[in-house]
Each structure stands twice: as structure tokens, then as C-alpha cells.
Design an enzyme around this catalytic site. Structure first.
Site, short mmCIF file in Angstrom:
data_model
loop_
_atom_site.label_atom_id
_atom_site.label_comp_id
_atom_site.label_asym_id
_atom_site.label_seq_id
_atom_site.Cartn_x
_atom_site.Cartn_y
_atom_site.Cartn_z
N CYS A 71 0.85 -1.20 0.00
CA CYS A 71 0.00 0.00 0.00
C CYS A 71 0.88 1.24 0.00
O CYS A 71 1.91 1.28 0.67
CB CYS A 71 -0.90 0.03 1.23
SG CYS A 71 -2.19 -1.23 1.24
N GLN A 252 -10.50 -11.32 -11.47
CA GLN A 252 -10.48 -9.98 -10.87
C GLN A 252 -10.24 -10.12 -9.38
O GLN A 252 -10.75 -11.02 -8.72
CB GLN A 252 -11.79 -9.25 -11.15
CG GLN A 252 -12.05 -8.95 -12.61
CD GLN A 252 -11.11 -7.90 -13.18
OE1 GLN A 252 -10.43 -7.18 -12.45
NE2 GLN A 252 -11.06 -7.81 -14.50
N GLU A 299 -9.90 -15.30 -26.25
CA GLU A 299 -8.89 -15.18 -25.19
C GLU A 299 -7.67 -16.01 -25.60
O GLU A 299 -7.82 -17.06 -26.21
CB GLU A 299 -9.49 -15.71 -23.89
CG GLU A 299 -8.53 -16.10 -22.80
CD GLU A 299 -7.71 -14.94 -22.27
OE1 GLU A 299 -8.26 -13.84 -22.12
OE2 GLU A 299 -6.50 -15.15 -22.02
N CYS A 373 -6.77 -1.78 -16.95
CA CYS A 373 -6.04 -1.66 -15.68
C CYS A 373 -4.87 -0.71 -15.83
O CYS A 373 -3.99 -0.67 -14.97
CB CYS A 373 -5.57 -3.04 -15.21
SG CYS A 373 -4.48 -3.88 -16.38
#
Length: 415
Positions: A71, A252, A299, A373
Site C-alpha cells: 500500500c 479480478q 482469449e 487496468c
């Protein structure tokens, strides 16, 4: 040591300032408007003291914050933190000459991360394996016992995961990473970073790993995709479908963020008669989209496509799904193949989808829902679509990786 005024927070989550001689300075763990004393090492600094704190500074939620590299922004109040994420998207779009409506940032809740990568290292004599995240700006390990980001069920399993890691450390050059996914049937762990040149795990190490997995009641343990222990098929629910995950499959990270992105794409796809779901993975968007219209899903990963196909048959209420394992970089879906497609939903990796975007731009598709992303590569792909006559109507930021500088988004293009 220098006293600096922090002017902004940069894209990597560091405070931005200028040194006494006017050079850029990057100071982690600081906030806009703060006055700090920092030790500089080239352009990077480390805070020695906060001389004047921002009113938006709050107490971090985790005792490991500041040491652990997971973080970067726990010390920032929620409202300015979420606004900063939206602003990073605006900045990247502006670099490509694009403007659009940026919706309020969706905030994933803490303690909801179902997918983490835990690094394992040898402990001291008689201490077993150490398990945790890498330190900030270091390859050293921060052993963790708490994590306010991660689902408590993974945190509760840390002692069992540490025992599982021990056999994978038998070779001195091994630096295992346990990719842990919380599924509907238990924890699924894929281990990478194990020395393989010497023949991989010994038979004894495999047996000890299997025993530790059984004691931990894990669903499955694989070593770079090869099954070491399997008690139950790891299952996840995607829409009405129940999908068996292949080893190491992408999923996810946070269910609430996944729902937010899928709900957005589904709402924007209403009224379509044919949808293409590109970079579909195991069907994160596919199954919900197939409640609206027939879906072509593509994919690169053949195991992911096999898992998607296997889940189609037992699932009722779906329009037809055609799924194909296809490298969308080397063999993008051509504009002619999209001739009868109304909506394209595309969720590429961080590198973006330059080759596929060119084909979409050449097609007659009327709407594109782009999931990303990486705002920088999204902006580059968006520029191609806008140059081809699309309009970027709006972008929804998604804070899936809480308190990190990482930003997800969903954007809508129409023409």
C-alpha cells in the site's frame, strides 16, 4: 537533509516536490500541501519528519504500512484519495488530447481482496518459512500477520500457507511466490519461483507439500500449473455460471469491483443482438453479456477458454456463446469478422490492445466498452478509436486495489 513542500501526488503514489536547486523530488508517504524534512538519495527522498501535515492525513489502517510495499496511500482520507484516482485518468486522457465525463470513482471495500501474491523466504533456524509482501523499494520481505486489504479468510490461513511454503524452499535458489485465490470451494494456490533446473521438487518435498495442503484444507495446490495437491476443483460463480478455474487463471482481485465493472458493461450493452467479448478470460463478462445477446468470446489462454466452454452447458438462460482460444495480438479479430457485431467489450492486459483496436476502428461496430487496468494504454487505444469516428462518452474509475496507485476503469465509446 532538505525541507520540502509537497505540491502533488504523482502517478506512482509519491509526493512531488522540488529540491533546493530546483530538481524534481519524489517523496513517498507524503500528501499535497505538506511541509516535510526528507533525506534525499538522488531524486528520491525518505521522510524524516512531517513539519506541517495535510488536513487530509489520517492514521493508516495497518501496522505494516510504510514498510510493506503493498500500500502507498493508506495515510490519505477517502474523498481526496478517490478524487486523485479520477484525476490520474483525466491526466492520461489529456496527454492524448481527449476529454470526457469522468464518473465518481467506485471504491472497493477493504478486507475484500480474494487474490494475493505472497512471497516465501527461509526463516531463522527452527522458525519455518516467512511469508509476506516485499518491502517498499526493496527485495526484502515484510512478514505479515494482518492486512486490512485482504479477505479475512486468506489472513486466517497464513499459518497454514507458511507451512505449505516450507517444502518449496528446499533448493537454496528458490524464491517461491504463492498466488492465492479464494474460491467458492476453498483456497487455490499456484506456486511460482521454485528452482526447476535441478529437477524441481524432490519426491519428499512434494509429499510434505501435499500433507501441508491437506492439513490446511486447501482446494488445490499447483506448481507453475502442475498439480501437487487436489482435493476439490476451485469454482467461482460468474453470472449464473459456475466456472472451474484452471491453475493460475486470471480472476479480478475483488468481487465487488468485478461486479461494478460487469454491471457497467451489461448496462451499456442493452439492446445489442451480437456482442464480442475480447480478452474474455474465463468469462468474467461473457456470461452476464450472454443474458442479453449471443456472444463471441476470445482469449489467448486455451485453458481459460476450455473452462468457459465447460461452464456453458450446465448454465440455463443464456444466448449462444462461441468461444475461441486466439492470440489477439498476433491474430486480432478482423473488422470483417465484426461485421454483425453491435457491441465490443474488451478487457486487455496492461500493455493495451493496439492491434485489436485498429481492427475495431476499421469495423462498423457502433459501441465499444473498454475495460482497462492501465489508464495510459487505455488513452492510447482511445485515441485510435476517436480518430476513427468514435466518441468517448464517459469513463468510470474503479478503485479495485485499495490504497495503491493502481487504477482500473471502464470507458464507453459510441459512433
Amino acid at each position: 537533509m532538505q525541507d520540502l513542500t509537497i505540491n502533488a501526488v504523482g502517478a506512482q503514489g509519491d509526493g512531488l516536490s522540488r529540491t533546493e536547486d530546483g530538481k524534481p523530488a519524489f517523496v513517498p508517504l507524503t500528501l499535497p500541501g505538506e511541509r516535510v524534512r526528507a533525506t534525499m538519495d538522488g531524486p528520491r527522498g525518505e521522510v524524516e519528519a512531517i513539519l506541517a501535515a495535510s488536513p487530509d492525513r489520517i492514521a493508516p489502517s495497518c501496522k505494516h504500512f510504510g514498510t510493506c510495499g503493498g500500500c502507498a496511500l493508506q495515510h490519505w482520507a477517502a474523498q481526496p484519495y478517490l478524487a486523485w484516482k479520477a484525476e490520474q485518468i483525466r491526466i492520461q486522457l489529456s496527454m492524448e488530447g481527449l476529454e470526457t465525463e469522468i464518473l465518481p470513482t467506485f471504491a472497493a471495500p477493504p478486507a475484500s481482496r480474494r487474490r494475493v501474491a505472497l512471497h516465501a523466504r527461509k526463516g531463522g533456524k527452527g522458525q519455518g518459512a516467512r511469508l509476506g509482501f516485499k518491502e517498499r523499494r526493496s527485495w526484502n520481505l515484510t512478514p505479515i500477520k494482518e492486512c486490512p486489504v485482504t479477505d479475512p479468510r486468506i489472513i486466517a490461513a497464513l499459518p497454514a500457507l507458511a507451512r505449505l511454503a516450507e517444502p518449496f524452499l528446499e533448493h537454496p535458489k528458490s524464491a517461491p511466490t504463492l498466488h492465492v485465490t479464494l474460491t467458492g470451494t476453498g483456497l487455490d494456490i499456484d506456486v511460482t519461483g521454485v528452482e526447476r533446473k535441478s529437477g524441481g521438487l524432490s519426491a519428499d518435498a512434494r509429499m510434505r507439500a501435499a500433507m501441508a495442503a491437506g492439513e490446511g484444507d486447501f482446494a488445490r495446490v499447483t506448481l507453475a500449473g502442475e498439480t501437487v495437491y487436489g482435493a476439490r476443483q476451485p469454482l467461482v460463480k460468474l453470472g449464473q455460471a459456475v466456472v472451474g478455474l484452471p491453475p493460475g487463471a486470471f480472476l479480478q482481485a475483488v468481487p465487488a469491483a468485478e461486479r461494478a465493472m460487469v454491471d457497467f458493461a451489461v448496462a451499456e450493452s442493452q439492446g445489442a443482438s451480437r456482442i464480442a467479448d475480447l480478452y474474455c478470460g474465463v468469462g468474467t463478462f461473457t456470461f452476464r453479456l450472454a443474458e442479453i445477446a449471443g456472444v463471441y468470446a476470445a482469449e489467448m489462454s486455451a485453458p481459460a477458454i476450455a473452462a468457459l466452454k465447460a461452464a456453458v452447458g450446465p448454465t440455463s438462460g443464456l444466448k449462444p456463446i462461441t468461444a475461441e482460444a486466439r492470440d489477439l495480438v498476433r491474430r486480432p479479430v478482423l473488422s470483417t469478422e465484426l461485421a454483425k457485431t453491435d457491441v465490443v467489450v474488451i478487457d486487455p492486459p496492461r500493455a493495451g490492445a493496439a492491434e485489436q483496436t485498429v481492427e475495431i476502428a476499421k469495423s462498423k461496430v457502433g459501441k465499444v466498452v473498454g475495460v482497462s487496468c492501465n489508464p495510459a494504454t487505455f488513452a492510447k487505444d482511445a485515441r485510435v478509436l476517436v480518430d476513427a469516428g468514435f466518441r468517448l462518452e464517459k469513463v468510470a474509475p474503479v478503485d479495485q486495489f485499495v490504497w495503491s496507485p493502481h487504477i482500473e476503469l471502464v470507458g464507453v465509446f459510441t459512433r
